[in-house]
Design a protein around this motif. Structure first.
Motif, PDB file in Angstrom:
ATOM      1  N   LEU A  96     -23.605 -36.692  82.684  1.00  0.00           N
ATOM      2  CA  LEU A  96     -23.318 -37.238  81.354  1.00  0.00           C
ATOM      3  C   LEU A  96     -22.445 -36.211  80.681  1.00  0.00           C
ATOM      4  N   ARG A  97     -22.625 -35.064  80.960  1.00  0.00           N
ATOM      5  CA  ARG A  97     -21.919 -33.957  80.096  1.00  0.00           C
ATOM      6  C   ARG A  97     -20.504 -34.081  80.165  1.00  0.00           C
ATOM      7  N   ILE A  98     -20.181 -34.382  81.546  1.00  0.00           N
ATOM      8  CA  ILE A  98     -18.716 -34.746  81.936  1.00  0.00           C
ATOM      9  C   ILE A  98     -17.839 -35.367  80.860  1.00  0.00           C
ATOM     10  N   PHE A  99     -18.738 -36.439  80.152  1.00  0.00           N
ATOM     11  CA  PHE A  99     -18.001 -37.459  79.300  1.00  0.00           C
ATOM     12  C   PHE A  99     -18.349 -37.103  77.918  1.00  0.00           C
ATOM     13  N   SER A 100     -18.757 -35.853  77.647  1.00  0.00           N
ATOM     14  CA  SER A 100     -19.355 -35.325  76.409  1.00  0.00           C
ATOM     15  C   SER A 100     -18.133 -34.420  76.027  1.00  0.00           C
ATOM     16  N   HIS A 101     -18.666 -33.718  74.783  1.00  0.00           N
ATOM     17  CA  HIS A 101     -17.962 -32.431  74.258  1.00  0.00           C
ATOM     18  C   HIS A 101     -18.665 -31.146  74.615  1.00  0.00           C
ATOM     19  N   SER A 125     -29.988 -68.937  76.041  1.00  0.00           N
ATOM     20  CA  SER A 125     -30.614 -69.599  75.082  1.00  0.00           C
ATOM     21  C   SER A 125     -30.217 -69.904  73.605  1.00  0.00           C
ATOM     22  N   SER A 126     -29.899 -68.672  73.376  1.00  0.00           N
ATOM     23  CA  SER A 126     -29.038 -68.601  71.900  1.00  0.00           C
ATOM     24  C   SER A 126     -28.188 -67.291  71.703  1.00  0.00           C
ATOM     25  N   TYR A 127     -27.395 -67.053  70.769  1.00  0.00           N
ATOM     26  CA  TYR A 127     -26.546 -66.122  70.648  1.00  0.00           C
ATOM     27  C   TYR A 127     -27.784 -64.564  70.680  1.00  0.00           C
ATOM     28  N   ARG A 128     -28.737 -64.801  70.107  1.00  0.00           N
ATOM     29  CA  ARG A 128     -29.563 -63.569  70.089  1.00  0.00           C
ATOM     30  C   ARG A 128     -30.148 -63.017  71.458  1.00  0.00           C
ATOM     31  N   ALA A 129     -29.768 -64.084  72.501  1.00  0.00           N
ATOM     32  CA  ALA A 129     -30.299 -63.510  73.990  1.00  0.00           C
ATOM     33  C   ALA A 129     -29.206 -62.532  74.460  1.00  0.00           C
ATOM     34  N   LEU A 130     -28.078 -62.393  73.779  1.00  0.00           N
ATOM     35  CA  LEU A 130     -27.122 -61.463  74.104  1.00  0.00           C
ATOM     36  C   LEU A 130     -27.293 -59.927  73.478  1.00  0.00           C
ATOM     37  N   THR A 131     -27.337 -59.009  74.222  1.00  0.00           N
ATOM     38  CA  THR A 131     -27.491 -57.544  73.799  1.00  0.00           C
ATOM     39  C   THR A 131     -25.927 -56.855  73.983  1.00  0.00           C
ATOM     40  N   LEU A 132     -25.466 -56.086  73.099  1.00  0.00           N
ATOM     41  CA  LEU A 132     -24.323 -55.255  72.840  1.00  0.00           C
ATOM     42  C   LEU A 132     -24.642 -53.918  72.927  1.00  0.00           C
ATOM     43  N   VAL A 133     -23.931 -53.070  73.875  1.00  0.00           N
ATOM     44  CA  VAL A 133     -24.357 -51.713  73.975  1.00  0.00           C
ATOM     45  C   VAL A 133     -22.886 -51.013  73.498  1.00  0.00           C
ATOM     46  N   LEU A 134     -22.771 -50.134  72.421  1.00  0.00           N
ATOM     47  CA  LEU A 134     -21.624 -49.414  72.139  1.00  0.00           C
ATOM     48  C   LEU A 134     -21.836 -47.864  72.552  1.00  0.00           C
ATOM     49  N   VAL A 135     -21.167 -47.484  73.412  1.00  0.00           N
ATOM     50  CA  VAL A 135     -21.157 -45.973  73.962  1.00  0.00           C
ATOM     51  C   VAL A 135     -19.766 -45.312  73.374  1.00  0.00           C
ATOM     52  N   VAL A 136     -20.417 -44.002  72.574  1.00  0.00           N
ATOM     53  CA  VAL A 136     -19.265 -43.234  72.225  1.00  0.00           C
ATOM     54  C   VAL A 136     -19.600 -42.013  72.543  1.00  0.00           C
ATOM     55  N   ALA A 137     -18.700 -41.016  72.408  1.00  0.00           N
ATOM     56  CA  ALA A 137     -19.038 -39.478  72.650  1.00  0.00           C
ATOM     57  C   ALA A 137     -19.557 -38.823  71.493  1.00  0.00           C
ATOM     58  N   SER A 138     -19.191 -39.351  70.289  1.00  0.00           N
ATOM     59  CA  SER A 138     -19.903 -38.625  69.330  1.00  0.00           C
ATOM     60  C   SER A 138     -19.850 -39.590  68.111  1.00  0.00           C
ATOM     61  N   TYR A 141     -26.940 -51.927  70.067  1.00  0.00           N
ATOM     62  CA  TYR A 141     -27.475 -50.566  70.376  1.00  0.00           C
ATOM     63  C   TYR A 141     -26.410 -49.722  70.537  1.00  0.00           C
ATOM     64  N   LEU A 142     -26.609 -48.180  70.274  1.00  0.00           N
ATOM     65  CA  LEU A 142     -25.405 -47.377  70.125  1.00  0.00           C
ATOM     66  C   LEU A 142     -26.224 -46.233  70.998  1.00  0.00           C
ATOM     67  N   VAL A 143     -25.105 -45.509  71.890  1.00  0.00           N
ATOM     68  CA  VAL A 143     -25.586 -44.425  72.881  1.00  0.00           C
ATOM     69  C   VAL A 143     -24.394 -43.386  72.515  1.00  0.00           C
ATOM     70  N   VAL A 144     -24.902 -42.189  71.769  1.00  0.00           N
ATOM     71  CA  VAL A 144     -24.293 -41.325  71.548  1.00  0.00           C
ATOM     72  C   VAL A 144     -24.210 -40.060  72.682  1.00  0.00           C
ATOM     73  N   ILE A 145     -23.238 -40.025  73.397  1.00  0.00           N
ATOM     74  CA  ILE A 145     -23.166 -39.392  74.634  1.00  0.00           C
ATOM     75  C   ILE A 145     -23.358 -37.889  74.370  1.00  0.00           C
ATOM     76  N   ASP A 146     -22.875 -37.226  73.579  1.00  0.00           N
ATOM     77  CA  ASP A 146     -23.063 -35.880  73.119  1.00  0.00           C
ATOM     78  C   ASP A 146     -24.474 -35.642  73.241  1.00  0.00           C
ATOM     79  N   GLU A 147     -25.134 -36.487  72.436  1.00  0.00           N
ATOM     80  CA  GLU A 147     -26.623 -36.229  72.199  1.00  0.00           C
ATOM     81  C   GLU A 147     -27.528 -36.537  73.131  1.00  0.00           C
TER      82      GLU A 147
END
Length: 179
Positions: free
Chosen positions: A71-76, A8-21, A55-61
């Protein structure tokens, strides 16, 4: 692109950034973009200021907060459960007919090291010849691989000839004080 009309608009799209730390680079880039990280707790955050909901997902945390060994497999963090270790073992083994050799994937060496680190020392050394177990260690440090009974056979004169840290470690193990 074929589905873009469904939004419906660009606001209807959600991005998720996944990082280890959280790396300094990420902090710097958020500041350069004039975006703000709003912590939501448990390793999750919202990024304010971007065009899209982000949104941001910090795998370590998240792995620690949710006690998620897979999930720890992909963390530190180290992997603890045998189930997660088995899953990791399956995926680091190269399979015939695979589209891409898993050894060529980015992060393969780190994942393999995490698997090895999660195994008991006896399993890590199983199948290695004695010279392979000690490869890369200075000769004096190789002595620490001997049994306590073998170390007790060393004279005090010989022990004094060893580097201080090796000498101290041997003396602690065999209960022989310095003279």
């Amino acid at each position: 692109m074929a589905q873009i009309e469904r939004l419906s608009s660009y606001r209807a799209l959600t991005l998720v950034l996944v990082v280890a730390s959280i790396a300094r680079t990420l902090v710097r880039e958020l500041a350069e973009m004039d975006w703000t990280r709003v912590r939501l707790g448990g390793g999750y955050a919202r990024i304010d200021g971007a065009v899209y909901s982000t949104y941001l997902v910090v795998i370590d945390e998240v792995a620690e907060a949710e006690e998620d060994d897979f999930l720890r497999i992909f963390s530190h963090h180290p992997v603890h459960s045998p189930e997660a270790r088995r899953w990791l073992q399956q995926w680091v083994r190269p399979e015939e007919g695979a589209m891409q050799d898993v050894k060529e994937l980015e992060g393969y060496d780190e994942m393999l090291q995490k698997l090895l680190d999660s195994l008991p020392v006896e399993r890590q050394l199983a199948g290695l010849a004695p010279e392979e177990r000690l490869a890369g260690l200075p000769p004096a440090h190789q002595l620490l691989a001997l049994s306590d009974d073998a170390l007790r056979g060393f004279t005090d004169e010989y022990l004094r000839s060893l580097p201080a840290e090796v000498q101290d470690a041997i003396r602690r193990r065999i209960g022989r004080p310095s003279r």
